[in-house]
Design an enzyme around this catalytic site. Sequence first.
Site, PDB file in Angstrom:
ATOM      1  N   VAL A 126       7.419  -2.302   7.012  1.00 54.16           N
ATOM      2  CA  VAL A 126       7.350  -0.839   7.044  1.00 54.16           C
ATOM      3  C   VAL A 126       7.977  -0.280   5.767  1.00 54.16           C
ATOM      4  O   VAL A 126       9.078  -0.667   5.381  1.00 54.16           O
ATOM      5  CB  VAL A 126       8.068  -0.284   8.296  1.00 54.16           C
ATOM      6  CG1 VAL A 126       8.095   1.243   8.260  1.00 54.16           C
ATOM      7  CG2 VAL A 126       7.379  -0.781   9.568  1.00 54.16           C
ATOM      8  N   LYS A 127       7.229   0.614   5.127  1.00 57.39           N
ATOM      9  CA  LYS A 127       7.701   1.189   3.865  1.00 57.39           C
ATOM     10  C   LYS A 127       8.185   2.608   4.132  1.00 57.39           C
ATOM     11  O   LYS A 127       7.466   3.417   4.744  1.00 57.39           O
ATOM     12  CB  LYS A 127       6.529   1.192   2.885  1.00 57.39           C
ATOM     13  CG  LYS A 127       6.876   1.200   1.423  1.00 57.39           C
ATOM     14  CD  LYS A 127       5.564   0.995   0.651  1.00 57.39           C
ATOM     15  CE  LYS A 127       5.746   0.965  -0.822  1.00 57.39           C
ATOM     16  NZ  LYS A 127       4.449   0.975  -1.513  1.00 57.39           N
ATOM     17  N   VAL A 128       9.401   2.891   3.674  1.00 61.11           N
ATOM     18  CA  VAL A 128       9.977   4.231   3.874  1.00 61.11           C
ATOM     19  C   VAL A 128      10.470   4.761   2.530  1.00 61.11           C
ATOM     20  O   VAL A 128      10.883   3.986   1.658  1.00 61.11           O
ATOM     21  CB  VAL A 128      11.152   4.211   4.884  1.00 61.11           C
ATOM     22  CG1 VAL A 128      10.717   3.662   6.237  1.00 61.11           C
ATOM     23  CG2 VAL A 128      12.342   3.420   4.351  1.00 61.11           C
ATOM     24  N   ALA A 157       3.174  -1.114   4.764  1.00 61.29           N
ATOM     25  CA  ALA A 157       2.444   0.060   5.244  1.00 61.29           C
ATOM     26  C   ALA A 157       3.452   1.207   5.310  1.00 61.29           C
ATOM     27  O   ALA A 157       4.514   1.067   5.929  1.00 61.29           O
ATOM     28  CB  ALA A 157       1.851  -0.215   6.625  1.00 61.29           C
ATOM     29  N   THR A 201       0.870  -1.178   0.000  1.00 55.78           N
ATOM     30  CA  THR A 201       0.000   0.000   0.000  1.00 55.78           C
ATOM     31  C   THR A 201       0.907   1.228   0.000  1.00 55.78           C
ATOM     32  O   THR A 201       2.115   1.110   0.200  1.00 55.78           O
ATOM     33  CB  THR A 201      -0.908   0.041   1.245  1.00 55.78           C
ATOM     34  OG1 THR A 201      -0.097   0.222   2.413  1.00 55.78           O
ATOM     35  CG2 THR A 201      -1.733  -1.227   1.395  1.00 55.78           C
TER      36      THR A 201
END
Length: 218
Positions: A82-84, A56, A27
């Site tokens: 975790v998306k950064v 996310a 996402t």
Amino acid sequence: MKFFVDTADVAEIRALAELGMVDGVTTNPSLIAKSGRKMAEVIAEICDITPGPVSAEVTATDYETMLAEGQFLRGIASNVAVKVPLTEAGLRVCKALSSEGTPVNVTLCFSPVQALLAAKAGAAYISPFVGRLDDLAQDGMQLIADIVQIYRNYPHLTTEVLVASVRHPLHMAQAAKLGAHVATLPPAVIRQLIKHPLTDRGLDAFLADWKKTGQSIL
Ligand code: G3P
């Protein structure tokens, strides 16, 4: 090759999971906005549908807030990745979260050296955006080829190449030929992959011939 679904639409994810096409979900803030739902709620629901990683994305840009957001998102479910963004703060958060065992997806990658930095920061996934490069008349798939080659040169780098911004079946075929580990696909593109006009035409002919026999299997 793993198929992730690039959407926050839970009905679509459920339907594609029944086809065996959901090894994970990605996402981003735009997809969460499109869903019209609360982020934590929709991420939790997606994590219940698939045991695979669910990306996310943080929305802060400074290190401290981004890290806190990443830790919050990680707390939603054990399969959250975790998306950064690929910024200096994002790489620092990637290093911090990866060191404590959280899988991190580094996104908005547009160059091979950016991908090398993400791998060195411990990213579980690097997300190069092929469609957005194509939009600028640059060859998005060449970026995938370059990253795959660089990572293969250094086998201790365990980061998986997650092809993102996939717009059509040709992107998918090319990514698979290059040996990318994962592609994240909008649901509509997964459905395009199923279709072939000769399949439809062949099926029509089989069914017409079958009807002439007057038989039924059951
Ligand atoms: O995974 C990133 C992807 O959602 C971006 O796709 O089509 O907005 O470039 P697009």
